[in-house]
Every structure is written in C-alpha cells, then in structure tokens.
Design an enzyme around this catalytic site. Structure first.
Site, short mmCIF file in Angstrom:
data_model
loop_
_atom_site.label_atom_id
_atom_site.label_comp_id
_atom_site.label_asym_id
_atom_site.label_seq_id
_atom_site.Cartn_x
_atom_site.Cartn_y
_atom_site.Cartn_z
N GLN A 43 0.86 -1.19 0.00
CA GLN A 43 0.00 0.00 0.00
C GLN A 43 0.90 1.23 0.00
O GLN A 43 1.78 1.36 0.85
CB GLN A 43 -0.91 0.03 1.23
CG GLN A 43 -1.85 1.23 1.21
CD GLN A 43 -2.75 1.33 2.44
OE1 GLN A 43 -2.66 0.52 3.36
NE2 GLN A 43 -3.61 2.33 2.46
N HIS A 80 -8.56 2.79 -0.68
CA HIS A 80 -9.05 2.82 -2.07
C HIS A 80 -9.17 1.40 -2.57
O HIS A 80 -8.32 0.55 -2.29
CB HIS A 80 -8.11 3.63 -2.98
CG HIS A 80 -6.67 3.25 -2.84
ND1 HIS A 80 -5.90 3.65 -1.77
CD2 HIS A 80 -5.86 2.49 -3.61
CE1 HIS A 80 -4.68 3.17 -1.89
NE2 HIS A 80 -4.63 2.44 -3.00
N VAL A 90 -0.49 4.62 -0.89
CA VAL A 90 -1.24 5.85 -0.59
C VAL A 90 -2.12 5.57 0.64
O VAL A 90 -3.01 4.72 0.60
CB VAL A 90 -2.13 6.27 -1.78
CG1 VAL A 90 -2.94 7.52 -1.42
CG2 VAL A 90 -1.27 6.54 -3.02
#
Ligand code: 5GP
Length: 114
Positions: free
Chosen positions: A94, A100, A96
């Site tokens: 991951q 999402h 960011v």
C-alpha cells in the site's frame, strides 16, 4: 487541521486527475500507473487510512464502494470479469494512505499476485 491526502486533493480539484464518477460518498479515479488495460480506484471521500482504521460505522460505506466498483467495471466494458483489491499495509505494498479499492481488468489476471 491535518494535511489532505493525495486523493483528497484530486477529488477537490487541487491536483489533476481523471475523475470518472463521483457522489457524496466516493469517487472513481483512473489510476495514473495502470497495471491492466482498465485500472480504476474507488476512493471514499472520508480519508480512512487503511482497512485497519475502519469502524462499524464505515460498514455501509464499504458496501457502497463495491456497488460503485461494479458499476465502474460495467462502464469500462469489463464484461468478462475483473478484480477488486484493497492493498493494506506494507506487505501488500500500500503506497497511498487513503483507503481505495482497485478495480482491474481487460486482460487475464494472474493468481496468486506476485
Ligand atoms: P496502493 O499501492 O496504495 O494500493 O495504490 C495506490 C495507487 O494510486 C497506485 O496504483 C498508483 O498508481 C496510484 N496513484 C499514485 N499517485 C497517483 C496520482 O497522482 N493520481 C492517480 N490517479 N493515481 C495515483
């Protein structure tokens, strides 16, 4: 006030980004570095950093993200299948820290992921 995340800045039009859909709870962005012919991200407006930060209150929101993901896949013409992925934390790469849901498709996807 804490600094906005990258995705908040895109949703707020402070940074460029291709926004394919939005509503009061989430937006669909085209990934800037696509890993498949179709690669979009379903991003909640609420800047939840990762799955580890979810609360029970967020359960309807997570369901909504999947409903929007399904619609985004249909809009992108993914009639032969697609993958939805939440990368969570370092081992999942991951990058960011704003939750999402990836929607990937348009080619045969390998399994297991590398
Ligand atoms: P993660 O690695 O956190 O699961 O996924 C982050 C995703 O965001 C990656 O697929 C990456 O290509 C995408 N991304 C990074 N920066 C930007 C950007 O500025 N705009 C868009 N649209 N996507 C981005």
């Amino acid at each position: 006030m804490t600094e906005k995340t990258l995705f908040q800045k895109i949703m707020d039009r402070e940074l460029d980004g291709e926004i394919l859909y939005e509503d009061d709870r989430c937006a669909v962005l085209r990934d800037i570095n696509p890993q498949a012919p179709v690669h979009v991200l379903v991003v909640p407006r609420k800047p939840i950093p990762s799955l580890d930060d979810l609360t029970e209150q967020d359960e309807p929101l997570i369901g909504h993200l999947f409903t929007v993901a399904r619609q985004a896949a249909a809009n992108e013409g993914l009639t032969n299948g697609y993958r939805t992925v939440f990368n969570n934390g370092e081992d999942a790469n991951q990058t960011v820290p704003h939750l999402h849901l990836h929607v990937l498709g348009g080619r045969r996807l390998g399994w297991p992921p590398g």
